[in-house]
Design a protein around this motif. Structure first.
Motif, PDB file in Angstrom:
ATOM      1  N   GLU A 166       0.841  -1.209   0.000  1.00 23.19           N
ATOM      2  CA  GLU A 166       0.000   0.000   0.000  1.00 23.19           C
ATOM      3  C   GLU A 166       0.871   1.251   0.000  1.00 23.19           C
ATOM      4  O   GLU A 166       0.626   2.209  -0.750  1.00 23.19           O
ATOM      5  CB  GLU A 166      -0.917   0.009   1.230  1.00 23.19           C
ATOM      6  CG  GLU A 166      -1.557   1.369   1.509  1.00 23.19           C
ATOM      7  CD  GLU A 166      -3.000   1.451   1.116  1.00 23.19           C
ATOM      8  OE1 GLU A 166      -3.717   0.462   1.324  1.00 23.19           O
ATOM      9  OE2 GLU A 166      -3.408   2.516   0.581  1.00 23.19           O
ATOM     10  N   ASP A 167       1.926   1.257   0.836  1.00 22.12           N
ATOM     11  CA  ASP A 167       2.833   2.414   0.892  1.00 22.12           C
ATOM     12  C   ASP A 167       3.510   2.644  -0.465  1.00 22.12           C
ATOM     13  O   ASP A 167       3.693   3.785  -0.897  1.00 22.12           O
ATOM     14  CB  ASP A 167       3.911   2.194   1.959  1.00 22.12           C
ATOM     15  CG  ASP A 167       3.331   2.136   3.362  1.00 22.12           C
ATOM     16  OD1 ASP A 167       2.180   2.581   3.534  1.00 22.12           O
ATOM     17  OD2 ASP A 167       4.009   1.613   4.260  1.00 22.12           O
ATOM     18  N   GLN A 177       1.076   4.123  -2.881  1.00 21.02           N
ATOM     19  CA  GLN A 177       0.841   5.518  -2.502  1.00 21.02           C
ATOM     20  C   GLN A 177       1.990   6.401  -3.006  1.00 21.02           C
ATOM     21  O   GLN A 177       1.766   7.503  -3.519  1.00 21.02           O
ATOM     22  CB  GLN A 177       0.738   5.595  -0.981  1.00 21.02           C
ATOM     23  CG  GLN A 177       0.147   6.888  -0.465  1.00 21.02           C
ATOM     24  CD  GLN A 177      -0.156   6.795   1.024  1.00 21.02           C
ATOM     25  OE1 GLN A 177       0.511   6.084   1.782  1.00 21.02           O
ATOM     26  NE2 GLN A 177      -1.166   7.514   1.450  1.00 21.02           N
ATOM     27  N   HIS A 202      -5.237   4.191  -6.059  1.00 22.14           N
ATOM     28  CA  HIS A 202      -4.047   5.022  -6.290  1.00 22.14           C
ATOM     29  C   HIS A 202      -3.729   5.305  -7.759  1.00 22.14           C
ATOM     30  O   HIS A 202      -2.942   6.208  -8.048  1.00 22.14           O
ATOM     31  CB  HIS A 202      -2.824   4.358  -5.648  1.00 22.14           C
ATOM     32  CG  HIS A 202      -2.916   4.260  -4.160  1.00 22.14           C
ATOM     33  ND1 HIS A 202      -2.870   5.364  -3.345  1.00 22.14           N
ATOM     34  CD2 HIS A 202      -3.075   3.188  -3.348  1.00 22.14           C
ATOM     35  CE1 HIS A 202      -2.982   4.979  -2.082  1.00 22.14           C
ATOM     36  NE2 HIS A 202      -3.106   3.660  -2.054  1.00 22.14           N
TER      37      HIS A 202
END
Length: 424
Positions: free
Chosen positions: A107-108, A111, A220
């Motif tokens: 997820e990071d 992002q 994203h």
């Protein structure tokens, strides 16, 4: 490996689910037709994006952020395939299921990828003047480095001369003379057009739950619907009445002999794999004809190789020679092609070349980025990348197939880079 294709609004997604690798790798490609008016700006944009974002305003801060992502890598490149110029951004991270303390790494990473693409460092709604100015300087340095690399210079000059009335003559990096006219505003305008209109493909490989991946993409990487730009094969060509020979003199010790051929075969033709094997037999490996006979037996060159472009249907032979050996080396190169045309080669050459190509494919399958690049290459030809199918096609090529495809070669242009003028 399991391949899953789907589309999220304007984004084409290819997901290769596999537990073969410890990393998760993804490549985002923007593709559009090669256009002389925008080619240099498009070439500059990925470097500007990687130089700073709103939240990570310098390269140093971007690299520090990558370190916090357990040493993730972020790469960019610009290239062309046939009619298209392709802007690529890729990222590689460790699969977060192997981490005991951070299960949100994927997820990071998404992002951060979003930040680089959609939130570049801007001032007054255009790219940062400081970043654009610095990346223009570095792009000029790249062009100068290409000029200093005489092997690359001679290769590019051959294409420029051979395809001088065709779009293909344009380098993926564009033209150095365009750089001074680029400013933050016109560059930003081109980037907005890329985001809005380019065909966008995301390729992902790793051991990820497909629903988790889909959720991350929807969150994203949002792109509006758009028309798909599909045609990659460049069929623009010309009639060849006489081989064009260009001689250029520069200060250098080792002359460069480059010869361009029209193959009259491209990646969509049924005999493409015949051409691929023929090229392998001619000039790809140490056992190939050019290396064995021109370099080793006759000692006429320092290096020699042949290369084909499947999207343009051309083959280029390039060699480093002594300038006094031009006639002898040129004749011997053509003799090797004639061996393929007449079938004057042994079975071992064909078998060894076939095995070498298969081995290259199998080695490539151990590299996740190489797998994604192959997937993308086949996507451009509306094909599914299947190693076993390709291996079967290579193994099925016969001696007669090699002769037939070699007979299609048409010599087009010679570019000879030497220290002194050569008498014609």
């Amino acid at each position: 490996m399991q391949r899953i294709n789907y589309k999220i609004n304007g984004l084409n997604v290819i997901f290769i689910k596999t537990d073969k690798f410890k990393t998760t790798d993804f490549i985002l490609n923007f593709r559009n037709y090669l256009n002389g008016d925008t080619v240099t700006k498009r070439a500059l944009i990925p470097y500007v994006l990687k130089a700073g974002t709103q939240n990570y305003s310098t390269k140093k801060e971007i690299n520090e952020k990558l370190e916090t992502l357990y040493g993730a890598s972020l790469g960019i490149s610009i290239n062309k395939q046939g009619l298209m110029q392709i802007l690529s951004m890729r990222m590689s991270i460790i699969n977060d299921t192997y981490l005991m303390t951070n299960s949100t790494l994927l997820e990071d990473a998404f992002q951060f990828f979003h930040e680089v693409i959609f939130n570049p460092k801007c001032e007054n709604n255009v790219f940062s003047e400081k970043i654009v100015s610095e990346e223009k300087r570095l792009l000029k340095a790249q062009f100068n480095a290409l000029y200093d690399d005489k092997i690359r210079y001679a290769y590019d000059k051959l294409i420029e001369e051979m395809c001088k009335d065709e779009n293909y003559r344009i380098k993926a990096l564009g033209r150095i003379e365009d750089i001074d006219s680029i400013d933050p505003s016109n560059l930003y305008s081109v980037y907005q057009d890329i985001l809005k209109n380019d065909t966008v493909d995301l390729l992902v490989i790793g051991d990820i739950d497909k629903e988790r991946l889909k959720g991350l993409i929807e969150k994203h990487l949002s792109f509006n619907d758009r028309q798909e730009i599909k045609e990659v094969v460049d069929t623009q060509t010309k009639e060849i009445d006489k081989v064009n020979k260009i001689v250029e003199s520069q200060e250098l010790n080792q002359a460069k002999l480059n010869i361009g051929f029209r193959t009259n075969v491209n990646g969509k033709d049924n005999d493409y794999y015949h051409l691929l094997l023929m090229n392998a037999m001619l000039g790809v490996y140490p056992h190939s004809l050019l290396f064995r006979n021109v370099r080793e037996k006759a000692s006429l060159c320092y290096y020699i190789s042949s290369n084909i472009d499947k999207a343009k249907g051309i083959m280029i032979i390039y060699a480093g020679i002594n300038k006094k050996d031009f006639d002898q080396a040129y004749k011997l190169v053509l003799d090797q092609i004639n061996k393929l045309i007449t079938g004057d080669f042994d079975e071992a050459l064909m078998n060894n070349s076939s095995k070498a190509l298969v081995n290259d494919l199998l080695q490539m399958s151990d590299n996740p980025i190489a797998v994604l690049a192959s997937e993308y290459s086949h996507l451009l030809y509306d094909e599914i990348f299947d190693i076993n199918s390709i291996i079967e096609k290579i193994k099925a090529v016969t001696k007669e197939d090699i002769q037939k495809v070699a007979q299609k070669l048409k010599e087009d242009t010679i570019f000879f880079l030497t220290k002194e003028e050569v008498n014609e």
